[in-house]
Design an enzyme around this catalytic site. Structure first.
Site, PDB file in Angstrom:
ATOM      1  CB  THR A 165      -0.776   0.060   1.417  1.00  0.00           C
ATOM      2  OG1 THR A 165      -1.800  -1.074   1.408  1.00  0.00           O
ATOM      3  CG2 THR A 165      -1.668   1.176   1.595  1.00  0.00           C
ATOM      4  N   GLY A 194     -10.309  -2.757   2.937  1.00  0.00           N
ATOM      5  CA  GLY A 194      -9.549  -2.548   4.118  1.00  0.00           C
ATOM      6  C   GLY A 194     -10.054  -1.188   4.654  1.00  0.00           C
TER       7      GLY A 194
HETATM    8  N1  ASP Z   1      -4.031  -1.605   5.092  1.00  0.00           N
HETATM    9  C1  ASP Z   1      -4.423  -2.341   3.647  1.00  0.00           C
HETATM   10  C2  ASP Z   1      -5.379  -3.048   3.556  1.00  0.00           C
HETATM   11  O1  ASP Z   1      -5.729  -3.891   4.612  1.00  0.00           O
HETATM   12  C3  ASP Z   1      -3.521  -2.962   3.228  1.00  0.00           C
HETATM   13  C4  ASP Z   1      -1.791  -2.613   3.578  1.00  0.00           C
HETATM   14  O2  ASP Z   1      -1.800  -1.406   4.017  1.00  0.00           O
HETATM   15  O3  ASP Z   1      -0.823  -3.437   3.875  1.00  0.00           O
HETATM   16  O4  ASP Z   1      -6.209  -2.994   2.784  1.00  0.00           O
END
Ligand code: ASP
Length: 299
Positions: A165, A194
């Site tokens: 991300t 998410g």
């Molecule tokens: N936070 C993001 C999600 O859960 C993924 C990430 O940042 O690793 O969609």
């Protein structure tokens, strides 16, 4: 400041794109805070090295579904898309949700259709290495084995070039903004959303500060971590300390959940912390890259 995600490699090719994104954001600042945040994130969405836009992880069905958001501190205006498909720049669609609709969040087919009405052509966001990672995980699943990959990056934990991300926080003249974009978690159920498009969870901006998070989205949602950071900064706590406290709290409340946070406040003070293996960031301050800043790792 931009970040490249929890567990993302700090190898030179990743840092190079992060630096490019932070400089592009800085150049766009003349047009406005949201322009800066959007431009920085667009650079990262366009790179196959990050889990956002082109390069997003695949869901259980081998499809890309992306979440993105953008928020302006002073006005409190927010726009987001969730589980959007086949667009090159979800963050730009999120900005149009903010600016051109009476809504704050469009999801699924509605988000994709909205993007088409605004001229975003269909694109295939599946990079070849993500398709290969998905095929490997599917083959292992058929044998009853777990994917042996990072949830965030979709790649083996020992991969030399994991990716995740992306996010950005911007400060100028006492005002702040934040933007974020992701393909979400690897092998997620179709329709899973998410923390990235949830204000207060993975992103927040107010008259006090702007925060962008990465990591286990479900944990960030249940702990409203971005809003927690904002509350600390509002009480006068330095953004660096707020980011550290938020990571410690996240791990305590959610059984060792992993993530990273970048923060800037309305006085231009900034901070970043993580408990993931790596968390590359790039910072432009007063128009210059500041390569001395390193996010604090919480063990
Ligand atoms: N936070 C993001 C999600 O859960 C993924 C990430 O940042 O690793 O969609």
């Amino acid at each position: 400041m931009v970040h490249g995600g929890a567990d993302t490699s700090s190898a030179p090719q990743f840092c190079e794109v992060l630096r490019e994104a932070s400089l592009a954001g800085h150049r766009a600042l003349v047009a406005g805070l949201l322009d800066a945040a959007e431009e920085a994130v667009k650079i990262l969405e366009g790179s196959p090295l990050f889990n956002a836009g082109y390069g997003s992880v695949l869901n259980r069905d081998g499809e890309v579904e992306m979440d993105a958001s953008i928020m302006e501190g002073t006005t409190g205006k927010f726009g987001a898309v969730a589980a959007i498909r086949s667009v090159s720049h979800p963050v730009s669609v999120a900005r149009l949700v903010l600016e051109e609709t009476p809504h704050v969040l469009l999801a699924g087919r509605g988000a994709t259709e909205f993007a088409r009405t605004r001229g975003f052509p269909p694109v295939d966001s599946r990079s070849s290495r993500m398709v290969e990672a998905w095929q490997r995980a599917r083959d292992r699943a058929k044998q009853g084995l777990s994917p042996e990959t990072s949830l965030f990056t979709g790649l083996p934990p020992d991969s030399s070039s994991p990716c995740d991300t992306v996010g950005c926080v911007v400060f100028h003249a006492g005002r702040v903004a934040a933007a974020s974009s992701t393909g979400g978690s690897f092998m997620k159920a179709p329709g899973r959303v998410g923390d990235t498009p949830i204000p207060g969870a993975g992103i927040y901006a107010s008259s006090s500060c702007a925060a962008a998070c990465t990591g286990l989205g479900e944990a960030f949602i249940e702990t409203l971590t971005a809003k927690y950071v904002d509350s600390l900064v509002e009480l006068g706590i330095h953004p660096q300390e707020a980011a550290e406290k938020a990571i410690i709290r996240l791990a305590e409340k959610r059984g060792g959940a992993v993530g990273g946070i970048i923060v800037v406040d309305s006085r231009g003070r900034f901070g970043a912390a993580h408990n993931s293996r790596s968390f590359p960031v790039a910072l432009v301050a007063d128009g210059k890259l500041d390569e001395s800043f390193i996010p604090r790792k919480i063990n």
